[in-house]
Scaffold this motif. Structure first.
Motif, PDB file in Angstrom:
ATOM      1  N   SER A  29       1.608 -64.655  71.930  1.00 42.22           N
ATOM      2  CA  SER A  29       2.067 -64.847  73.368  1.00 42.22           C
ATOM      3  C   SER A  29       2.740 -65.974  73.613  1.00 42.22           C
ATOM      4  CB  SER A  29       1.233 -64.617  74.364  1.00 42.22           C
ATOM      5  OG  SER A  29       1.568 -64.653  75.656  1.00 42.22           O
ATOM      6  N   LYS A  30       3.765 -66.144  74.547  1.00 42.32           N
ATOM      7  CA  LYS A  30       4.273 -67.507  75.025  1.00 42.32           C
ATOM      8  C   LYS A  30       3.893 -67.913  76.383  1.00 42.32           C
ATOM      9  CE  LYS A  30       8.778 -67.823  72.363  1.00 42.32           C
ATOM     10  NZ  LYS A  30      10.163 -67.948  72.463  1.00 42.32           N
ATOM     11  N   LEU A  31       2.724 -67.184  76.757  1.00 40.58           N
ATOM     12  CA  LEU A  31       2.007 -67.555  78.090  1.00 40.58           C
ATOM     13  C   LEU A  31       0.770 -68.558  77.877  1.00 40.58           C
ATOM     14  CD1 LEU A  31       1.493 -63.913  79.713  1.00 40.58           C
ATOM     15  CD2 LEU A  31       3.363 -65.659  80.440  1.00 40.58           C
ATOM     16  N   SER A  32       0.818 -69.232  79.017  1.00 38.40           N
ATOM     17  CA  SER A  32      -0.211 -70.142  78.879  1.00 38.40           C
ATOM     18  C   SER A  32      -0.570 -70.455  80.496  1.00 38.40           C
ATOM     19  CB  SER A  32       0.154 -71.391  77.973  1.00 38.40           C
ATOM     20  OG  SER A  32      -1.465 -72.310  78.103  1.00 38.40           O
ATOM     21  N   ALA A  33      -1.159 -71.671  80.819  1.00 39.35           N
ATOM     22  CA  ALA A  33      -1.639 -71.952  82.056  1.00 39.35           C
ATOM     23  C   ALA A  33      -1.509 -73.749  82.223  1.00 39.35           C
ATOM     24  CB  ALA A  33      -3.066 -71.521  82.398  1.00 39.35           C
ATOM     25  N   HIS A  34      -1.272 -73.994  83.634  1.00 42.23           N
ATOM     26  CA  HIS A  34      -1.013 -75.235  83.943  1.00 42.23           C
ATOM     27  C   HIS A  34      -2.638 -75.529  84.700  1.00 42.23           C
ATOM     28  CE1 HIS A  34      -0.335 -78.809  86.396  1.00 42.23           C
ATOM     29  NE2 HIS A  34       1.058 -78.400  86.968  1.00 42.23           N
ATOM     30  N   LEU A  35      -3.303 -76.474  84.114  1.00 45.66           N
ATOM     31  CA  LEU A  35      -4.711 -76.630  84.655  1.00 45.66           C
ATOM     32  C   LEU A  35      -4.684 -77.779  85.571  1.00 45.66           C
ATOM     33  CD1 LEU A  35      -6.961 -76.232  81.470  1.00 45.66           C
ATOM     34  CD2 LEU A  35      -5.968 -74.418  82.894  1.00 45.66           C
ATOM     35  N   ILE A  36      -5.309 -77.734  86.570  1.00 48.24           N
ATOM     36  CA  ILE A  36      -5.375 -78.983  87.552  1.00 48.24           C
ATOM     37  C   ILE A  36      -6.981 -79.140  87.886  1.00 48.24           C
ATOM     38  CG2 ILE A  36      -3.197 -78.579  88.300  1.00 48.24           C
ATOM     39  CD1 ILE A  36      -4.085 -77.572  90.915  1.00 48.24           C
ATOM     40  N   ASN A  37      -7.233 -80.399  88.321  1.00 53.63           N
ATOM     41  CA  ASN A  37      -8.678 -80.426  89.024  1.00 53.63           C
ATOM     42  C   ASN A  37      -9.742 -80.222  88.059  1.00 53.63           C
ATOM     43  OD1 ASN A  37     -10.008 -81.307  91.021  1.00 53.63           O
ATOM     44  ND2 ASN A  37     -10.183 -79.464  92.194  1.00 53.63           N
ATOM     45  N   CYS A 294       5.734 -70.660  78.645  1.00 53.21           N
ATOM     46  CA  CYS A 294       5.612 -70.947  80.157  1.00 53.21           C
ATOM     47  C   CYS A 294       4.001 -71.214  80.686  1.00 53.21           C
ATOM     48  CB  CYS A 294       6.066 -69.698  80.781  1.00 53.21           C
ATOM     49  SG  CYS A 294       5.698 -69.791  82.806  1.00 53.21           S
ATOM     50  N   THR A 295       3.770 -72.469  81.359  1.00 55.82           N
ATOM     51  CA  THR A 295       2.491 -72.743  81.605  1.00 55.82           C
ATOM     52  C   THR A 295       2.352 -72.132  83.169  1.00 55.82           C
ATOM     53  OG1 THR A 295       3.198 -74.899  82.141  1.00 55.82           O
ATOM     54  CG2 THR A 295       2.009 -74.485  80.072  1.00 55.82           C
ATOM     55  N   LEU A 296       1.457 -71.227  83.481  1.00 54.37           N
ATOM     56  CA  LEU A 296       1.483 -70.532  84.721  1.00 54.37           C
ATOM     57  C   LEU A 296       0.766 -71.447  85.500  1.00 54.37           C
ATOM     58  CD1 LEU A 296       0.506 -66.976  83.309  1.00 54.37           C
ATOM     59  CD2 LEU A 296       2.771 -67.638  84.310  1.00 54.37           C
ATOM     60  N   PHE A 297       1.316 -71.376  86.864  1.00 60.18           N
ATOM     61  CA  PHE A 297       0.530 -72.223  87.813  1.00 60.18           C
ATOM     62  C   PHE A 297      -0.357 -71.298  88.610  1.00 60.18           C
ATOM     63  CE2 PHE A 297       0.302 -74.217  92.044  1.00 60.18           C
ATOM     64  CZ  PHE A 297       0.268 -75.487  91.734  1.00 60.18           C
ATOM     65  N   GLU A 298      -1.681 -71.868  88.879  1.00 63.18           N
ATOM     66  CA  GLU A 298      -2.308 -72.727  88.264  1.00 63.18           C
ATOM     67  C   GLU A 298      -3.845 -72.452  88.182  1.00 63.18           C
ATOM     68  OE1 GLU A 298      -5.070 -74.445  90.327  1.00 63.18           O
ATOM     69  OE2 GLU A 298      -4.260 -72.587  91.579  1.00 63.18           O
ATOM     70  N   ASN A 299      -4.749 -73.197  87.522  1.00 66.02           N
ATOM     71  CA  ASN A 299      -6.074 -72.757  87.564  1.00 66.02           C
ATOM     72  C   ASN A 299      -6.905 -74.004  87.656  1.00 66.02           C
ATOM     73  OD1 ASN A 299      -7.808 -70.369  87.267  1.00 66.02           O
ATOM     74  ND2 ASN A 299      -8.691 -71.620  85.618  1.00 66.02           N
ATOM     75  N   GLY A 300      -8.028 -73.970  88.386  1.00 68.43           N
ATOM     76  CA  GLY A 300      -8.911 -75.259  88.755  1.00 68.43           C
ATOM     77  C   GLY A 300      -8.932 -75.493  90.060  1.00 68.43           C
ATOM     78  N   ASP A 301      -8.067 -74.954  91.018  1.00 66.18           N
ATOM     79  CA  ASP A 301      -8.115 -75.316  92.369  1.00 66.18           C
ATOM     80  C   ASP A 301      -8.175 -74.374  93.315  1.00 66.18           C
ATOM     81  OD1 ASP A 301      -8.041 -77.073  94.623  1.00 66.18           O
ATOM     82  OD2 ASP A 301      -6.034 -77.802  94.470  1.00 66.18           O
ATOM     83  N   PRO A 302      -8.917 -73.581  93.515  1.00 65.47           N
ATOM     84  CA  PRO A 302      -9.022 -72.252  94.145  1.00 65.47           C
ATOM     85  C   PRO A 302      -8.967 -72.643  95.705  1.00 65.47           C
ATOM     86  CG  PRO A 302     -11.043 -72.471  93.432  1.00 65.47           C
ATOM     87  CD  PRO A 302     -10.528 -73.641  92.749  1.00 65.47           C
ATOM     88  N   SER A 307      -3.988 -68.539  96.628  1.00 60.97           N
ATOM     89  CA  SER A 307      -3.171 -67.307  96.259  1.00 60.97           C
ATOM     90  C   SER A 307      -2.700 -67.453  94.907  1.00 60.97           C
ATOM     91  CB  SER A 307      -2.195 -66.709  97.314  1.00 60.97           C
ATOM     92  OG  SER A 307      -1.208 -67.641  97.233  1.00 60.97           O
ATOM     93  N   PHE A 308      -2.508 -68.599  94.324  1.00 61.40           N
ATOM     94  CA  PHE A 308      -2.144 -68.816  92.898  1.00 61.40           C
ATOM     95  C   PHE A 308      -3.108 -68.755  91.866  1.00 61.40           C
ATOM     96  CE2 PHE A 308       1.229 -70.234  95.820  1.00 61.40           C
ATOM     97  CZ  PHE A 308       2.479 -70.067  95.179  1.00 61.40           C
ATOM     98  N   GLU A 309      -4.436 -68.998  92.355  1.00 65.77           N
ATOM     99  CA  GLU A 309      -5.400 -69.213  91.246  1.00 65.77           C
ATOM    100  C   GLU A 309      -5.606 -68.308  90.279  1.00 65.77           C
ATOM    101  OE1 GLU A 309      -8.794 -71.398  89.748  1.00 65.77           O
ATOM    102  OE2 GLU A 309      -7.124 -71.977  91.066  1.00 65.77           O
ATOM    103  N   LEU A 310      -5.826 -68.444  88.936  1.00 66.21           N
ATOM    104  CA  LEU A 310      -5.688 -67.557  88.053  1.00 66.21           C
ATOM    105  C   LEU A 310      -7.145 -67.185  87.565  1.00 66.21           C
ATOM    106  CD1 LEU A 310      -3.048 -69.140  85.558  1.00 66.21           C
ATOM    107  CD2 LEU A 310      -2.746 -67.109  86.696  1.00 66.21           C
ATOM    108  N   GLU A 311      -7.935 -67.919  87.928  1.00 59.98           N
ATOM    109  CA  GLU A 311      -9.636 -67.733  87.579  1.00 59.98           C
ATOM    110  C   GLU A 311      -9.980 -66.138  87.757  1.00 59.98           C
ATOM    111  OE1 GLU A 311     -12.989 -69.609  86.142  1.00 59.98           O
ATOM    112  OE2 GLU A 311     -11.291 -70.359  86.950  1.00 59.98           O
ATOM    113  N   PRO A 312      -9.328 -65.305  88.651  1.00 56.29           N
ATOM    114  CA  PRO A 312      -9.964 -63.842  88.536  1.00 56.29           C
ATOM    115  C   PRO A 312      -9.630 -63.143  87.504  1.00 56.29           C
ATOM    116  CG  PRO A 312      -9.240 -64.348  90.901  1.00 56.29           C
ATOM    117  CD  PRO A 312      -8.692 -65.631  89.918  1.00 56.29           C
TER     118      PRO A 312
END
Length: 852
Positions: A29-37, A294-302, A307-312
């Motif tokens: 895949s070319k998907l990934s994530a933008h990690l913050i916090n 693409c680094t999807l926005f975002e995970n680590g700051d719920p 509404s953007f948080e990838l955690e679920p």
């Protein structure tokens, strides 16, 4: 050579037997994530999926410990993966700030302190360094009142910042362009120096690829999540050295207005809907070799971006990123919905990068033909619209799923029949009427007044009469099964207030059915419905063409309805036959009877009737083979049940005779050729008119390719071509001083135009062009010796840029059924490779097909 539709497939095969355990590498895949916090459990799941990229957010005061841990874990799991870092900054720079000074300030006060906060070993983990985020500097085209200056500003900023990034041992990732920008694309020219500098340093540039409309419609997303493709179209035309400039989508996902609470995927649908969209987006990205991911926005700051948080969905995300170890699940919940167009839908959520093959048959149980491959559309469900289904015919469908491992079994079968279309001109779908489609030209108008439909048999919904497409325009209704149809045209005058203010003609398949039609007068009032009905027959390509031609103050139509007529009985004779004498021709028009599928035109001139035209599909015909004198005409109608009696006879007296030259065939010298061959085109010309072409006047032919300008021409024949005579003419010149076209690989169309600059008058000036499709094949792919590494089979083969390849396998050499593996491949250079993982102790036979 015989110029025909492409029918070329190259095939090679190898056999290998693999026994072993799976060693998972970098994700397909070319998907990934933008990690913050924080480095959460979900973020760890994403890292464990081994994406190709990972983006982390540092702070100007230093890297959060969680981000350092994420970087370290990622590089252990994916040594060849790429880490992108952006350092959060509160600073803003404007057009009043000097760009060079601003670049130095950003390095000295933002990036450098963050890098100094971590050890040398952690700094080596960083591959790409971003600069300021979108909106923190002037950018390409913004602010709008200084578009050129802003583009020059950001170019100067990055040409000063890039050397500092490189000197620190990292690659620049420049731009950070917000979704929906750049406009116009010509502003990119001001940023080219910075792009070239970054490319030379091994760097990339950045776009933020959000879906705003949350669709899987390429036509919509080309302005949002896929807008980056338009940048590369601009490069191809103006700066081809940037065609392979690496691009990273450093933010992506679902957004609407940037609101943390209401714009992200969690506020706009279900997890399954987002997962299906991501699968589609991933499929689109994998078609673009210059795009790293693409680094999807975002995970680590719920709490900051709920509404953007990838955690679920990070559990799903990990499984999606891992290479598949089995074929996908069989598509479930398949349904066929008919609303003028036949639409399939199914409910699977992809577990790995997944596409679908759509298969169709005209009989239940098959055999099925694949009509679409690599389908990934649909947010609410997987969807496919069969635009080739003939109206009124019944089809049977199954769907299979494909991933990087192989192809699933077929789904359960469903059936459906596409009804002939009903169109709301200029409006949206309402009742059985679809939204406006199949039109060329015209503008739209909407009224809010109530429409009187009293006295109308089977009126359209009121909303159809309240919308209107106007001006001269054409509707071309495709994919109609052979047979006879009733065309119901729905009108209501919603603009003019009296009779005589709007007049227009209507032609159906070239035959005039309404002359100086007045919508107001026909209905008797404004805002009152009127329906005009005509029988029509599709042309040999299954199309009914309706032309609306302005006479006074804009032609208009509110709705179009196509209804199949019964064709199980011999039709009645045509009625209303009329003639009109033209310049070297006699035009015939008649009214089509219900049930007719073709017409036969017969002529008498001093003897018994003779057939002059068969397989006529319009209710009109132009006879160009007339000499001065008296003629008599009749027309009969026919269908599968037989031919009708003749119509009433009508006379016509031709006063002159003109030639009428048409092209009956196009060929080439040599007959078969490949890329680089110098091809001379030949056209066979027939004079089907009633007089010879004038002597001493050139009978010119222009040859063009793919609707471009003339590539060659024939201009050396100036003898008289008699009525009924035929001649074959070769190209003998061209705009470049040669009479040949240098062939290029792929599917093309040669368009030949006789009497191309109208050197003499003809009985019919509208039949001079013939278009013929053909294909220029390239050599078959040469499959190199396969490699086996960690139980993976690595196939490599010689390829051509721009050509499409498909990998297939079977486990039994005697089986006639091949299964597909993953996506089709698009050649970008001289070779391609593909990695596949068979299950343990499984023998597989492989082949590679070249499709175009």
């Amino acid at each position: 050579m015989s110029l025909r539709k492409p029918n070329f497939r190259a095939l090679v095969m190898i056999v290998c037997c693999v026994v072993g355990l799976h060693a998972h590498g970098q994700s397909f895949s070319k998907l990934s994530a933008h990690l913050i916090n924080a480095y959460t459990v979900g973020s760890s799941n994403i890292v464990s999926g081994k994406p190709r990229l990972l983006k982390v957010l540092a702070l100007d005061s230093g890297f959060p410990s969680g981000m350092l841990q994420a970087m370290r874990d990622y590089k252990v799991k994916v040594p060849n993966g790429k880490i992108i870092v952006r350092v959060y900054s509160p600073k803003m720079y404007s057009m009043t700030d000097d760009a060079t000074t601003s670049a130095n300030d950003f390095w000295n006060t933002i990036i450098q302190p963050a890098l100094n906060s971590i050890g040398a070993s952690d700094r080596t983990l960083i591959d790409y360094m971003e600069g300021p985020n979108e909106g923190q500097t002037p950018t390409i085209g913004y602010p709008f009142d200084q578009q050129v200056q802003a583009s020059q500003w950001i170019n100067q900023f990055w040409t000063n910042l890039t050397p500092k990034v490189v000197s620190a041992g990292m690659k620049p990732c420049i731009g950070s362009i917000s979704v929906g920008n750049i406009d116009p694309f010509s502003l990119l020219s001001n940023f080219v120096p910075a792009l070239r500098q970054a490319k030379a340093a091994g760097g990339a540039w950045s776009y933020h690829a959000y879906t705003v409309q949350y669709s899987t419609d390429v036509a919509a997303e080309i302005w949002w999540s896929l807008r980056y493709r338009q940048f590369y179209t601009y490069f191809a035309q103006n700066f081809p050295d940037l065609n392979d400039m690496p691009l990273i989508l450093t933010e992506g996902g679902v957004d609407q207005s940037g609101d943390p609470l209401t714009s992200g995927w969690q506020a706009r649908g279900t997890a399954a809907q987002y997962e299906r969209w991501l699968n589609w987006f991933d499929y689109q990205m994998r078609q673009d070799p210059y795009l790293l991911g693409c680094t999807l926005f975002e995970n680590g700051d719920p709490s900051g971006w709920p509404s953007f948080e990838l955690e679920p969905i990070t559990g799903w995300f990990r499984g999606y990123l891992l290479d598949p170890t089995s074929v996908p699940q069989v598509p479930s919940g398949l349904t066929a919905n008919v609303a003028n167009l036949l639409r399939l839908s199914w409910t699977n959520t992809p577990v790995n990068p997944t596409t679908y093959n759509i298969k169709r048959s005209t009989v239940s149980g098959g055999p099925y033909t694949v009509i679409a491959r690599n389908v990934a559309e649909g947010v609410n469900a997987g969807t496919f619209t069969d635009t080739t289904a003939l109206g009124g015919a019944t089809y049977y469908y199954v769907v299979s799923a494909l991933n990087n491992f192989g192809e699933s079994d077929d789904s359960v079968e469903v059936s459906g029949s596409a009804a002939p279309p009903k169109i709301n001109c200029s409006g949206g779908a309402v009742g059985a009427f679809t939204d406006d489609t199949f039109f060329n030209g015209g503008l739209t108008f909407t009224a809010t007044n109530n429409i009187n439909t009293n006295g109308i048999v089977n009126p359209a919904p009121m909303a159809v009469y309240q919308t209107q497409r106007y001006q001269s325009m054409t509707y071309t209704i495709p994919n109609l099964a052979p047979g006879s149809y009733k065309v119901r045209l729905h009108f209501a005058e919603v603009y003019f207030t009296s009779a005589g203010q709007r007049l227009f003609d209507v032609k159906i398949n070239g035959a005039k059915v309404l002359s100086s039609f007045d919508m107001f007068a026909a209905a008797g009032a404004q805002f009152k419905a009127n329906v005009q009905e005509f029988n029509a027959i599709p042309d040999p390509n299954g199309r009914i063409t309706i032309d609306f031609i302005t006479v006074l103050n804009n032609a208009a139509c509110n709705g179009i309805e196509i209804v199949a007529n019964a064709t199980n009985a011999i039709p009645n004779p045509p009625t209303g036959l009329s003639t009109a004498v033209g310049s070297g021709n006699i035009s015939l028009n008649w009214k089509a009877p219900s049930g007719a599928t073709q017409f036969i035109v017969k002529r008498l001139n001093g003897g018994p009737y003779s057939v002059i035209a068969t397989n006529v599909f319009a209710s009109g015909y132009i006879d160009t083979s007339v000499a001065p004198g008296a003629y008599y005409y009749v027309v009969s109608a026919a269908n599968g049940a037989g031919e009708s009696a003749n119509s009433a006879q009508v006379p016509a007296a031709a006063t002159n005779a003109l030639p009428d030259v048409v092209i009956t065939a196009v060929s080439s010298i040599p007959a078969a050729f490949g890329p680089g061959t110098n091809v001379v085109f030949r056209a066979t010309v027939k004079n089907q008119g009633g007089a010879a072409t004038p002597p001493g006047v050139t009978l010119g032919i222009g040859f063009s390719i793919d609707s471009g300008g003339a590539v060659t021409w024939s201009s050396g024949y100036s003898e008289s071509l008699g009525a009924g005579a035929t001649i074959a003419l070769n190209a003998d010149g061209g705009p470049n001083g040669v009479n040949y076209w240098s062939a290029t690989a792929g599917a093309h169309q040669v368009i030949a135009n006789v009497d191309d600059i109208n050197r003499f008058a003809e009985g019919n000036e509208n039949n001079n062009i013939l278009s013929v499709p053909f294909n220029v094949p390239v050599a078959a792919p040469v499959l190199l010796t396969p490699n086996i590494a960690n139980a993976n089979v690595i196939l490599s083969w010689a390829s051509y840029a721009g050509k499409t390849y498909r990998a297939q396998y079977k486990t039994n050499l005697n089986s006639s059924s091949w299964r597909e593996i993953g996506l089709d491949f698009r050649g970008t250079g001289s070779s391609l490779s593909f990695t596949n993982l068979p299950t343990a102790d499984q023998q597989r036979f492989y082949r590679v097909l070249q499709l175009d």
